[in-house]
Design a protein around this motif. Structure first.
Motif, short mmCIF file in Angstrom:
data_model
loop_
_atom_site.label_atom_id
_atom_site.label_comp_id
_atom_site.label_asym_id
_atom_site.label_seq_id
_atom_site.Cartn_x
_atom_site.Cartn_y
_atom_site.Cartn_z
N TYR A 300 0.86 -1.19 0.00
CA TYR A 300 0.00 0.00 0.00
C TYR A 300 0.90 1.24 0.00
O TYR A 300 0.91 2.01 -0.96
CB TYR A 300 -0.91 -0.04 1.22
CG TYR A 300 -1.85 1.15 1.36
CD1 TYR A 300 -2.78 1.44 0.37
CD2 TYR A 300 -1.81 1.96 2.49
CE1 TYR A 300 -3.65 2.52 0.50
CE2 TYR A 300 -2.68 3.03 2.63
CZ TYR A 300 -3.59 3.31 1.64
OH TYR A 300 -4.44 4.37 1.77
N ILE A 301 1.66 1.40 1.06
CA ILE A 301 2.71 2.42 1.13
C ILE A 301 3.98 1.69 1.53
O ILE A 301 3.97 0.83 2.42
CB ILE A 301 2.36 3.50 2.16
CG1 ILE A 301 1.10 4.25 1.71
CG2 ILE A 301 3.53 4.48 2.34
CD1 ILE A 301 0.56 5.24 2.73
N SER A 302 5.07 1.97 0.86
CA SER A 302 6.31 1.24 1.09
C SER A 302 6.80 1.41 2.52
O SER A 302 6.47 2.38 3.21
CB SER A 302 7.40 1.71 0.12
OG SER A 302 7.68 3.10 0.31
N ASP A 303 7.59 0.45 2.97
CA ASP A 303 8.09 0.47 4.34
C ASP A 303 8.85 1.75 4.66
O ASP A 303 8.83 2.23 5.80
CB ASP A 303 9.00 -0.74 4.59
CG ASP A 303 8.23 -2.06 4.55
OD1 ASP A 303 6.99 -2.01 4.71
OD2 ASP A 303 8.86 -3.12 4.35
N ASN A 304 9.51 2.33 3.66
CA ASN A 304 10.27 3.57 3.91
C ASN A 304 9.43 4.84 3.71
O ASN A 304 9.97 5.95 3.77
CB ASN A 304 11.51 3.61 3.01
CG ASN A 304 11.16 3.56 1.52
OD1 ASN A 304 10.01 3.73 1.11
ND2 ASN A 304 12.17 3.31 0.69
N ARG A 305 8.13 4.66 3.47
CA ARG A 305 7.17 5.77 3.33
C ARG A 305 7.52 6.72 2.18
O ARG A 305 7.18 7.90 2.20
CB ARG A 305 7.07 6.59 4.63
CG ARG A 305 6.73 5.78 5.87
CD ARG A 305 5.34 5.22 5.85
NE ARG A 305 4.28 6.21 5.83
CZ ARG A 305 2.98 5.91 5.90
NH1 ARG A 305 2.60 4.64 5.99
NH2 ARG A 305 2.07 6.87 5.87
N LEU A 306 8.16 6.18 1.14
CA LEU A 306 8.50 7.00 -0.01
C LEU A 306 7.55 6.80 -1.19
O LEU A 306 7.35 7.70 -2.00
CB LEU A 306 9.94 6.71 -0.48
CG LEU A 306 11.07 7.04 0.50
CD1 LEU A 306 12.42 6.68 -0.11
CD2 LEU A 306 11.03 8.53 0.87
N TYR A 307 6.97 5.60 -1.29
CA TYR A 307 6.20 5.25 -2.47
C TYR A 307 4.86 4.61 -2.07
O TYR A 307 4.72 4.07 -0.99
CB TYR A 307 6.98 4.27 -3.35
CG TYR A 307 8.39 4.70 -3.64
CD1 TYR A 307 8.65 5.70 -4.58
CD2 TYR A 307 9.47 4.13 -2.97
CE1 TYR A 307 9.95 6.11 -4.85
CE2 TYR A 307 10.77 4.53 -3.23
CZ TYR A 307 11.02 5.52 -4.16
OH TYR A 307 12.29 5.93 -4.41
N SER A 308 3.92 4.68 -3.00
CA SER A 308 2.66 3.95 -2.84
C SER A 308 2.43 3.15 -4.11
O SER A 308 2.89 3.52 -5.19
CB SER A 308 1.50 4.92 -2.59
OG SER A 308 1.40 5.87 -3.64
N SER A 309 1.69 2.04 -3.97
CA SER A 309 1.50 1.16 -5.12
C SER A 309 0.04 0.77 -5.29
O SER A 309 -0.66 1.29 -6.14
CB SER A 309 2.37 -0.09 -4.97
OG SER A 309 2.17 -0.97 -6.05
#
Length: 528
Positions: A300-309
């Motif tokens: 949903y949101i990447s672990d590093n909070r940089l990207y969403s999918s």
């Protein structure tokens, strides 16, 4: 009763001993009862076994089944070399083929969870996503009565060997000798892709499916390809992901090319969203080629909070399929039947769409036979939940009844075979709250009479929460191209994307066909 199924939704598995040996040894299925039930499902979910995903298998099942209410689901990890197991741990000794990863991790884990009774009444099976040679991705399903048998796992290995570029060192030399005695490897050209389709149709026509994922994400598929694929494998290649996954991407669905045909419209692929476009062209030939949605869940949101999918399974998109039975073979047969509809944001959660005349009726995926001059009645009943998974109240603004003429299949080599439009497609009727009535059991219903002409027809539904002319969203009722989110702040962008998606909801039904006959036809004098 049949054994509990573990479907191999792989991209074209055969058997190892020879698929035909497995088929001949398998018990004949029991006669199913006619009455079925609507089940919500998802066939395209990734786990850590896909290098670009951040979900564990247990996490996927908890989210899909326990949190978002799915009834059936399939993992669909990439048919590539795997570096991690289903929990994200590095595989000792380095990457392994997906077939071995399924055998060592995915299948045993699903069996263990189901045997422990953690997800009672739910249907779960493994799958993978195949990189079709020179084309895009497809999810393909294999059904079997032996969910974790050596035969099944050999089947996965055989497919992976024949139709990918996997090195021979990963496979048993004795198996390779058996496989190559019957088939040569094919994983490079468009002809190789067609060879795989032919193989699947010849050997597994009743036990598998192939669904084309995000068809317009790249410029690789044409309407001619889809006609070829469906001609080669009509019982297997019977649908596409018209309502694409990865909805949390800045470019909705990850369709990020600049060309209009490679964008999404209301979150849907151009081939589906364009009125009179590619899907209508296929339906205008009377093809049983259905629309599906899925999450394509990676994270949903990447672990590093940089990207969403993409959203979690069942969180934003759902397929509702009418299923007669309780296992994955039954789910697959329901998918193939076309009696299904797909939805974003829980805009609706029930739909009854029928065409009838006298005591005859047809539903989605079926054909109603009528005489020219008859009046048939199209009946629609739908229901929406009070709130969707975003916590928003849900309300359908209007539903379009869309019709088109069916002229029969185009012939290869003709200009029509390359035509990607259907000029006869139109919005026959636009229903709003003024047209439907509420029932005591919480449904809204309406009906519409149609006079049967000399033309065979199809009818399908499209609904939305949006008005007919909403700036940036719709024009004369047609969805407009989705705008990319370019907000730089990550958290603000995530919120903006989610709001964009939940403000723009749609559902699509599969069609009902009407076969128009004249009175002369009934007397055996031929069609006019």
């Amino acid at each position: 009763m049949r054994k509990k199924h573990l479907a191999l939704i792989l991209s074209l598995p055969l058997s190892t001993l020879s698929f035909m040996q497995i088929v001949s040894a398998a018990p004949m299925p029991m006669q199913k009862e006619e009455r079925g039930k609507w089940l919500a499902g998802e066939y395209h979910v990734h786990t850590y076994q896909s290098d670009d995903a951040q979900y564990s298998l247990t996490n996927v099942m908890d989210l899909g089944f326990n949190k978002y209410g799915l009834d059936w689901m399939a993992t669909s990890d990439h048919l590539r070399m795997e570096k991690r197991d289903d929990e994200g741990k590095e595989i000792p000794g380095g990457p392994i083929p997906l077939s071995k990863g399924m055998a060592d991790y995915g299948i045993p884990k699903i069996n263990a969870l189901q045997d422990a009774g953690k997800y009672p009444g739910k249907i779960m099976f493994t799958s993978f996503e195949w990189d079709i040679p020179t084309y895009e991705h497809a999810g393909v399903g294999l059904m079997t009565d032996k969910p974790n048998s050596p035969e099944l796992l050999k089947a996965v290995s055989e497919f992976e060997y024949l139709f990918t570029n996997r090195e021979a060192k990963y496979f048993d030399p004795a198996d390779i000798t058996k496989w190559e005695a019957k088939n040569s490897r094919a994983f490079t050209t468009p002809a190789d892709a067609r060879k795989a389709f032919k193989w699947l149709e010849a050997n597994m026509r009743n036990n598998s499916f192939l669904i084309f994922n995000h068809p317009s994400r790249k410029t690789v598929y044409t309407i001619t390809d889809f006609r070829d694929f469906n001609n080669i494998a009509p019982n297997v290649a019977f649908g596409f992901e018209g309502m694409v996954g990865n909805q949390m991407e800045p470019d909705r669905g990850g369709l990020n090319l600049e060309t209009p045909q490679n964008r999404t419209y209301g979150g849907s692929d151009y081939m589906l969203a364009k009125l009179g476009g590619a899907w209508d062209a296929l339906l205008g030939e009377g093809r049983h080629f259905w629309n599906f949605s899925n999450s394509d869940a990676h994270f949903y949101i990447s672990d590093n909070r940089l990207y969403s999918s993409g959203y979690a399974p069942g969180q934003y998109s759902k397929n509702y399929t009418y299923v007669k039975g309780n296992d994955m073979q039954d789910v697959m047969e329901g998918m193939r039947s076309g009696k299904s509809f797909s939805v974003f944001g829980d805009l609706i959660n029930e739909l009854d769409f029928k065409a009838g005349k006298g005591g005859q009726r047809a539903e989605m995926g079926e054909t109603l036979k009528a005489k020219r001059g008859d009046i048939i009645t199209l009946k629609i009943r739908f229901k929406s939940p009070k709130l969707n998974n975003n916590g928003d109240p849900v309300k359908v603004d209007h539903i379009d009844l869309i019709s088109g003429v069916v002229k029969g299949k185009a012939q290869p080599g003709t200009d029509v075979y390359n035509n990607e439009t259907n000029g006869s497609t139109k919005v026959l009727k636009r229903f709003t709250s003024k047209d439907w009535r509420a029932t005591k059991d919480g449904y809204y219903e309406m009906s519409y009479p149609v006079k049967v002409t000399e033309k065979d027809m199809y009818f399908r539904l499209r609904g939305t929460n949006l008005g007919v002319n909403v700036e940036g969203e719709t024009l004369n009722g047609e969805p407009l191209v989705d705008v990319k989110s370019s907000t730089e702040d990550n958290e603000a962008r995530f919120k903006e994307i989610n709001e964009r998606n939940y403000n723009d909801l749609w559902f699509y039904s599969n069609p009902i066909f009407v076969d128009a006959k004249s009175r002369q036809d009934e007397k055996g004098h031929g069609r006019n």
